[in-house]
Design an enzyme around this catalytic site. Structure first.
Site, short mmCIF file in Angstrom:
data_model
loop_
_atom_site.label_atom_id
_atom_site.label_comp_id
_atom_site.label_asym_id
_atom_site.label_seq_id
_atom_site.Cartn_x
_atom_site.Cartn_y
_atom_site.Cartn_z
N CYS A 317 -9.62 -3.83 2.22
CA CYS A 317 -10.22 -2.63 2.82
C CYS A 317 -11.63 -2.91 3.32
O CYS A 317 -12.07 -2.36 4.31
CB CYS A 317 -10.25 -1.51 1.80
SG CYS A 317 -10.95 -2.05 0.23
N GLU A 414 -8.51 -0.29 12.19
CA GLU A 414 -8.34 -1.21 11.07
C GLU A 414 -7.06 -2.02 11.31
O GLU A 414 -5.98 -1.45 11.42
CB GLU A 414 -8.22 -0.42 9.77
CG GLU A 414 -8.19 -1.29 8.55
CD GLU A 414 -7.99 -0.50 7.26
OE1 GLU A 414 -7.15 0.41 7.24
OE2 GLU A 414 -8.68 -0.82 6.28
P1 TAP Z 1 -0.90 3.82 2.44
O1 TAP Z 1 0.22 3.70 3.37
O2 TAP Z 1 -1.84 4.95 2.61
O3 TAP Z 1 -0.27 3.83 0.98
C1 TAP Z 1 -1.05 3.87 -0.18
C2 TAP Z 1 -0.22 4.42 -1.32
O4 TAP Z 1 0.06 5.80 -1.04
C3 TAP Z 1 1.12 3.76 -1.50
O5 TAP Z 1 1.44 3.73 -2.87
C4 TAP Z 1 2.04 4.68 -0.74
O6 TAP Z 1 3.38 4.59 -1.14
C5 TAP Z 1 1.46 6.03 -1.11
N1 TAP Z 1 1.77 7.12 -0.21
C6 TAP Z 1 2.29 7.07 1.05
N2 TAP Z 1 2.41 8.33 1.55
C7 TAP Z 1 1.95 9.18 0.61
C8 TAP Z 1 1.80 10.60 0.52
N3 TAP Z 1 2.14 11.40 1.53
N4 TAP Z 1 1.29 11.13 -0.61
C9 TAP Z 1 0.91 10.35 -1.64
N5 TAP Z 1 1.05 9.00 -1.63
C10 TAP Z 1 1.54 8.42 -0.52
O7 TAP Z 1 -1.81 2.52 2.44
P2 TAP Z 1 -1.31 1.03 2.32
O8 TAP Z 1 -0.76 0.65 3.64
O9 TAP Z 1 -0.48 0.85 1.11
O10 TAP Z 1 -2.69 0.27 2.05
C11 TAP Z 1 -3.51 -0.12 3.05
C12 TAP Z 1 -4.67 0.86 3.21
O11 TAP Z 1 -5.36 1.02 1.98
C13 TAP Z 1 -5.70 0.34 4.18
O12 TAP Z 1 -6.08 1.38 5.05
C14 TAP Z 1 -6.85 -0.08 3.29
O13 TAP Z 1 -8.11 -0.07 3.91
C15 TAP Z 1 -6.75 0.91 2.19
N6 TAP Z 1 -7.42 0.41 0.98
C16 TAP Z 1 -8.62 0.94 0.64
C17 TAP Z 1 -9.28 0.47 -0.47
C18 TAP Z 1 -10.59 1.06 -0.83
S1 TAP Z 1 -11.19 0.70 -2.28
N7 TAP Z 1 -11.22 1.85 -0.01
C19 TAP Z 1 -8.72 -0.55 -1.25
C20 TAP Z 1 -7.51 -1.06 -0.89
C21 TAP Z 1 -6.85 -0.56 0.25
P3 TAP Z 1 4.34 3.53 -0.34
O14 TAP Z 1 3.83 2.19 -0.64
O15 TAP Z 1 5.64 3.74 -0.91
O16 TAP Z 1 4.24 3.89 1.10
#
Ligand code: TAP
Length: 504
Positions: A317, A414
């Site tokens: 992130c 991003e």
């Molecule tokens: P998301 O698609 O947002 O998924 C994150 C989590 O939320 C997953 O467990 C996902 O499940 C779940 N989720 C999906 N839809 C949801 C809903 N409507 N309600 C509640 N939960 C839901 O993100 P990602 O693709 O896994 O991760 C990448 C993103 O995370 C990037 O934008 C990155 O910048 C961000 N990130 C931020 C940080 C910090 S500390 N700011 C750290 C790491 C990552 P599924 O996997 O089953 O879809």
């Protein structure tokens, strides 16, 4: 490890094309494979839900596969939790909160958290291998960063458990209740530790949902929690897709939502929970600027920029995905960057020599390809490291774009992959303006030999974390979190406690 001269190989007529290309970049040495052992890892063929201290099948009996993104081979089958399973997990967490955890002497809570940290250390080799298998990250990162940093978070917060009143002098503090925690796929074990450790130290109980593509280390953490004898229901881990996460955060029995993931899903959750009175912390996306001045230690900055964007395939992130170069240093810096990129080893995540592993999923690979194509269409100049990608699995060569304008999608969106966009600036003020010209505000880096400049820039950059002459450094005692669309609330450090307490 066997080291062979590529030149010799070329003379022998083997792999001549590859050898010549590598020699073009001054890269004389190649490495024989050095795979990490996997004999100590025993994955079950199927994993159930961890509810109330036991592994239980999902009510509807549905499971989904988790695969190795480096080979596309199936690793295991994992339970798909529906609303009734979420309900059972939240009820178990509530019982544990009311009857055991919130009533327990804080010193005793600290001992349990400490025990979890110790068992993580004992099972470190296994956790590192499974993290690399399920997520695609190089073993040297899971082994040297993810797993030790996860243990460090449990150690750190174990120490706070009986000292909360010193964290907020003059205030009474109490826990919030049941925390619903949803985490992404880029640091699966570490994100679980970031979320679970402070919640427990503050006296809350937890229901955690890992990402669909990386559930395995969270499930091993559930085994560790059993091994540490944590009272049933204090931590519950349920697997599933986005709808499971939505059911968890929306459950009326959840008092606090801690979400790390994309800005789009974070906004959706905020809209859905508006008016419910639930406490929330949101750790969302980023588009960090790494700013290099001409007076910076250039070779050190090249290394910092490389690790800032190519660490964990750019699935970070706070990745330094925009490089802002002072005009005078642009040509030299880009040349050195390209030379260094040519030496990066891309491939098998379990090989100890690998620098850049597999992209986490096919969907993410497609997203990276689409954004890279947009960079080319919009007129930026692309350079991709001259490496041979494995035939199977999801891989993307480390890539930089020069000649990038602020309006290009690759400068605004991003990418969450190993892709760097290079821009230039002439003055400090222009660097700040360009760095802040984003909806995000998670992190930034500044490289200069003038300490005063580092501090001044740090005070003007709209970013939760600013690194000076280094990048991507983490410590459990440092708070981490964003500005603007990168979210709100802080995790880590004393500040991370506030997210799990009522401070009166
Ligand atoms: P998301 O698609 O947002 O998924 C994150 C989590 O939320 C997953 O467990 C996902 O499940 C779940 N989720 C999906 N839809 C949801 C809903 N409507 N309600 C509640 N939960 C839901 O993100 P990602 O693709 O896994 O991760 C990448 C993103 O995370 C990037 O934008 C990155 O910048 C961000 N990130 C931020 C940080 C910090 S500390 N700011 C750290 C790491 C990552 P599924 O996997 O089953 O879809």
């Amino acid at each position: 490890m066997t080291i062979k001269l590529v030149e010799e190989k070329a003379l022998m007529g083997q792999d001549r094309r590859r050898a010549e290309r590598r020699l073009d970049f001054g890269h004389a040495w190649d490495y024989a494979p050095a795979p990490e052992g996997t004999d100590h890892v025993r994955l079950a063929s199927r994993y159930d839900l961890f509810i109330d201290g036991r592994f239980e099948p999902p009510g509807a009996g549905r499971y989904f596969e988790t695969i190795n993104p480096a080979t596309e081979a199936r690793l295991a089958e994992v339970a798909d939790a529906d609303e009734r399973d979420v309900d059972r997990a939240v009820a178990a967490a509530r019982r544990a909160y009311d009857q055991v955890w919130a009533r327990m002497a804080p010193l005793e809570r600290g001992k349990y958290i400490y025990r979890i940290a110790r068992v993580i250390q004992e099972r470190a080799r296994e956790l590192a291998v499974v993290e690399s298998l399920d997520g695609g990250k190089p073993i040297k990162e899971s082994r040297d960063f993810d797993v030790p940093t996860a243990a460090a978070h449990f150690f750190y917060y174990a120490g706070w458990a009986d000292k909360l009143r010193y964290a907020f002098p003059g205030h009474a503090v109490r826990p919030l209740g049941v925390a619903g925690q949803v985490i992404p796929w880029n640091f699966p074990l570490l994100m679980a530790a970031w979320k679970i450790a402070p919640a427990l130290a503050c006296g809350n109980t937890v229901v955690l949902k890992p990402a669909e593509t990386t559930p395995l280390t969270a499930l091993l953490l559930a085994e560790i929690i059993q091994e540490a004898d944590l009272p049933p229901g204090v931590v519950n881990i349920i697997t599933g897709a986005g709808k499971t996460g939505a059911a968890l955060v929306g459950h009326p029995g959840v008092d606090k939502v801690a979400f790390t993931g994309s800005t789009a899903v974070g906004k959706h959750i905020q809209r859905a929970l508006a008016g419910t009175g639930k406490r929330m912390t949101m750790e969302l996306g980023g588009k960090a600027a790494n700013i290099v001045f001409a007076d910076a230690p250039i070779d050190q900055a090249v290394e910092g920029v490389i690790s800032g964007i190519f660490f964990n395939q750019g699935h970070v992130c706070c990745a330094g995905s925009r490089l802002l170069l002072e005009e005078g240093v642009h040509d030299t810096f880009v040349r050195k960057l390209r030379d260094r990129m040519a030496t990066l080893r891309v491939g098998d995540p379990l090989d100890k020599n690998t620098d850049v592993g597999a992209i986490n999923s096919k969907m993410q690979l497609e997203k990276i390809r689409e954004l890279v194509a947009s960079g080319e269409e919009e007129g930026a100049e692309r350079f991709s490291a001259p490496c041979e990608l494995p035939e199977r699995g999801y891989f993307f060569a480390p890539t930089i774009f020069t000649g990038v304008a602020q309006s290009h999608r690759i400068a605004r969106e991003e990418i969450f992959g190993p892709v760097l966009s290079v821009l230039t600036f002439r003055t400090d003020a222009e660097a700040v303006e360009k760095a802040n010209n984003t909806f995000y505000g998670l992190s930034a880096g500044v490289w200069s030999n003038k300490g005063a400049r580092l501090f001044k820039m740090a005070s003007q950059l709209e970013a939760g974390v600013v690194w000076g002459n280094t990048y991507n450094k983490f410590d459990p005692s440092s708070p981490f979190g964003g500005y603007k669309e990168s979210g709100f609330g802080r995790e880590g450090g004393r500040q991370g406690l506030a997210a799990y307490l009522v401070v009166e």
